[in-house]
Design a protein around this motif. Structure first.
Motif, short mmCIF file in Angstrom:
data_model
loop_
_atom_site.label_atom_id
_atom_site.label_comp_id
_atom_site.label_asym_id
_atom_site.label_seq_id
_atom_site.Cartn_x
_atom_site.Cartn_y
_atom_site.Cartn_z
N ALA A 1 26.79 -70.15 -12.45
CA ALA A 1 26.96 -69.23 -13.59
C ALA A 1 25.67 -68.51 -13.96
O ALA A 1 25.11 -68.70 -15.05
CB ALA A 1 27.49 -70.00 -14.79
N PRO A 2 25.17 -67.65 -13.08
CA PRO A 2 23.94 -66.93 -13.40
C PRO A 2 24.04 -66.04 -14.64
O PRO A 2 23.04 -65.86 -15.35
CB PRO A 2 23.67 -66.10 -12.14
CG PRO A 2 24.98 -66.04 -11.42
CD PRO A 2 25.67 -67.32 -11.74
N ARG B 1 31.23 -69.18 -5.57
CA ARG B 1 30.03 -69.99 -5.43
C ARG B 1 28.88 -69.08 -4.99
O ARG B 1 28.40 -69.10 -3.86
CB ARG B 1 30.26 -71.11 -4.41
CG ARG B 1 29.12 -72.13 -4.34
CD ARG B 1 29.32 -73.05 -3.16
NE ARG B 1 30.33 -74.06 -3.39
CZ ARG B 1 31.06 -74.62 -2.43
NH1 ARG B 1 30.93 -74.20 -1.19
NH2 ARG B 1 31.96 -75.55 -2.71
N ILE B 2 28.45 -68.24 -5.93
CA ILE B 2 27.43 -67.22 -5.66
C ILE B 2 26.41 -67.25 -6.79
O ILE B 2 26.76 -67.07 -7.96
CB ILE B 2 28.07 -65.82 -5.55
CG1 ILE B 2 29.04 -65.79 -4.36
CG2 ILE B 2 26.99 -64.74 -5.39
CD1 ILE B 2 29.88 -64.53 -4.29
N GLY B 3 25.16 -67.47 -6.45
CA GLY B 3 24.11 -67.58 -7.47
C GLY B 3 23.31 -66.33 -7.69
O GLY B 3 22.62 -66.19 -8.70
N HIS B 4 23.41 -65.37 -6.74
CA HIS B 4 22.66 -64.12 -6.85
C HIS B 4 23.65 -62.95 -6.74
O HIS B 4 23.77 -62.32 -5.68
CB HIS B 4 21.62 -64.03 -5.73
CG HIS B 4 20.47 -64.98 -5.88
ND1 HIS B 4 19.17 -64.57 -6.05
CD2 HIS B 4 20.43 -66.34 -5.93
CE1 HIS B 4 18.37 -65.63 -6.16
NE2 HIS B 4 19.13 -66.72 -6.09
N VAL C 1 34.24 -64.38 -11.94
CA VAL C 1 33.06 -63.60 -11.54
C VAL C 1 32.21 -64.39 -10.57
O VAL C 1 31.79 -65.51 -10.86
CB VAL C 1 32.21 -63.21 -12.78
CG1 VAL C 1 30.88 -62.58 -12.34
CG2 VAL C 1 32.98 -62.21 -13.64
N GLY C 2 31.98 -63.81 -9.41
CA GLY C 2 31.08 -64.36 -8.42
C GLY C 2 30.00 -63.34 -8.12
O GLY C 2 28.93 -63.33 -8.71
N ASN C 3 30.32 -62.42 -7.22
CA ASN C 3 29.38 -61.34 -6.88
C ASN C 3 29.39 -60.22 -7.93
O ASN C 3 28.54 -59.36 -7.93
CB ASN C 3 29.71 -60.77 -5.51
CG ASN C 3 28.49 -60.55 -4.66
OD1 ASN C 3 27.41 -61.05 -4.96
ND2 ASN C 3 28.64 -59.79 -3.60
N ALA C 4 30.42 -60.22 -8.79
CA ALA C 4 30.55 -59.32 -9.94
C ALA C 4 30.96 -57.89 -9.58
O ALA C 4 30.98 -57.03 -10.45
CB ALA C 4 29.27 -59.31 -10.79
N ALA D 1 20.86 -72.63 -6.21
CA ALA D 1 21.69 -73.61 -5.48
C ALA D 1 23.03 -73.77 -6.20
O ALA D 1 23.31 -74.82 -6.78
CB ALA D 1 20.96 -74.94 -5.39
N PRO D 2 23.89 -72.75 -6.16
CA PRO D 2 25.17 -72.82 -6.86
C PRO D 2 26.10 -73.85 -6.23
O PRO D 2 26.07 -74.05 -5.01
CB PRO D 2 25.74 -71.41 -6.71
CG PRO D 2 25.12 -70.89 -5.45
CD PRO D 2 23.74 -71.48 -5.42
N GLU D 3 26.92 -74.49 -7.05
CA GLU D 3 27.85 -75.48 -6.53
C GLU D 3 29.09 -75.52 -7.42
O GLU D 3 29.00 -75.62 -8.64
CB GLU D 3 27.20 -76.86 -6.50
CG GLU D 3 28.05 -77.90 -5.78
CD GLU D 3 28.37 -77.49 -4.35
OE1 GLU D 3 29.57 -77.41 -4.02
OE2 GLU D 3 27.43 -77.22 -3.58
#
Length: 379
Positions: A248-249, A267-270, A194-197, A258-260
């Protein structure tokens, strides 16, 4: 008697599932023969035998541009072309840009892609550039690019083809169709990185349509999707989404600025499909979890070394999480599990080479030296 060979030729997922796609069937369809990817059953992982679990890999890395993004892009670009669009735009960590560039080239329209500077695997950047996209590097991360894409789309004549485009999800739902078609029913669990979901959301739409329950119990489409005539399988899987620990939001319960992670594709925080993914989590009875970069890379090596399947790091997140939950019993014995492998390993060859256990051997061009090299490495 002669037969027309083209009658049985596979021509892409839109044509294959045309009655289930919200598109003009008589309009121009932009396809590269995407979909119809293999469902590979694991045979050599000892943990699966020990716990009596059947694990199958939906290998989306064998789509035309090497990732699952092609499923959604064929729909998004087809719709854009049918509506008269001359240009598309996306923000991307790599795979979306490669796919958008390819389908825009196929359609004869322009593609603009925004990527985070220095944060994209070279295999993906090469695809976007050779296929003619205008590549714009942003001094920021994916989330900055996504913000800019949404802003510029209000001021320039471009169609967004990120997963906020609903036609993307309509194309991606077909992976669930193919799994049910092949297995005869849905699996007990479906695991995805899962990134952008958007992908976990799309799969749930697909499984719900095949269960003919979309208007009854799936809230994602507000009852507007085209469900099938007759019930293919009333069963739906528990949907499990695994994230990289540094991005992992869903595990933090809030956005990550600041995803890493080594798994650049997630690598997506939002996440843009935040709300819908939580609906999938609730409706399916599944869960979210996270994996460390070390666990992700170990799963990538395991699949390549034991099953012959080479996927990019983000893809291996689904397997890393699934194996851990199988070992703990959270996924119980006797289960059938499908893991989506979202992209091909050649998307990020540098990461693969850095962690490979096999080393290059340099010898003189002599028979004796070749023989010695073989015999000393027979194991």
């Amino acid at each position: 008697m002669t037969t027309n060979a083209t009658e049985n030729r596979y021509t892409g997922l839109i044509n294959n599932y045309i009655s289930r796609m919200p598109i003009d069937p008589n309009g121009r369809i932009i396809s590269l023969g995407e979909g119809n990817t293999p469902l590979i059953e694991c045979h050599n992982i000892e943990l699966l035998k020990k716990h009596d679990v059947r694990l199958l890999l939906k290998y989306e890395g064998l789509n035309p541009t090497g990732s699952f993004k092609d499923r959604g892009m064929t729909m998004a670009v087809t719709k854009a072309v049918q509506d008269g669009s001359r240009a598309i735009i996306c923000a991307s960590t790599g795979n979306t840009s490669a796919s958008a560039a390819a389908y825009a080239s196929r359609a004869g329209i322009a593609a603009f892609v925004l990527i985070p500077e220095g944060k994209i695997a070279m295999g993906k950047l090469a695809q976007a550039m050779i296929q003619g996209a205008v590549v714009i590097q942003v001094k920021g991360n994916f989330d900055d690019g996504m913000r800019l894409v949404k802003e510029v789309a209000t001021e320039a004549p471009v169609d967004i083809v990120n997963s906020i485009n609903p036609y993307r999800l309509q194309g991606q739902k077909t992976a669930a169709f193919e799994i049910v078609d092949e297995l005869g029913e849905a699996p007990d669990f479906h695991c995805l990185p899962v990134g952008n979901a958007g992908n976990i959301t799309a799969h749930w739409i697909g499984y719900s349509e095949y269960a003919n329950e979309c208007t009854q119990s799936c809230s994602l489409c507000s009852g507007n999707c085209q469900f099938l005539q007759g019930v293919k399988s009333a069963k739906r899987p528990k949907m499990i989404g695994y994230q990289a620990a540094g991005s992992a939001p869903f595990m933090r319960g809030d956005m990550v600025d600041a995803p890493e992670t080594i798994a650049t594709a997630i690598r997506i925080g939002h996440p843009q499909s935040w709300d819908n993914a939580w609906k999938v989590n609730k409706e399916s009875g599944g869960w979210f979890d996270e994996c460390s970069d070390d666990e992700i890379l170990a799963a990538q090596r395991l699949l390549a070394g034991s099953e012959g399947v080479f996927c990019e790091p983000a893809s291996a997140t689904s397997v890393a999480g699934a194996l851990r939950d199988i070992e703990s019993g959270k996924i119980p014995a006797g289960s059938t599990v499908v893991c989506t492998l979202t992209g091909h390993g050649l998307k990020d060859p540098d990461t693969a080479i850095k962690q490979a256990t096999s080393k290059l051997i340099t010898i003189d061009a002599k028979l004796a030296d070749v023989k010695d090299a073989i015999l000393s490495n027979m194991g």
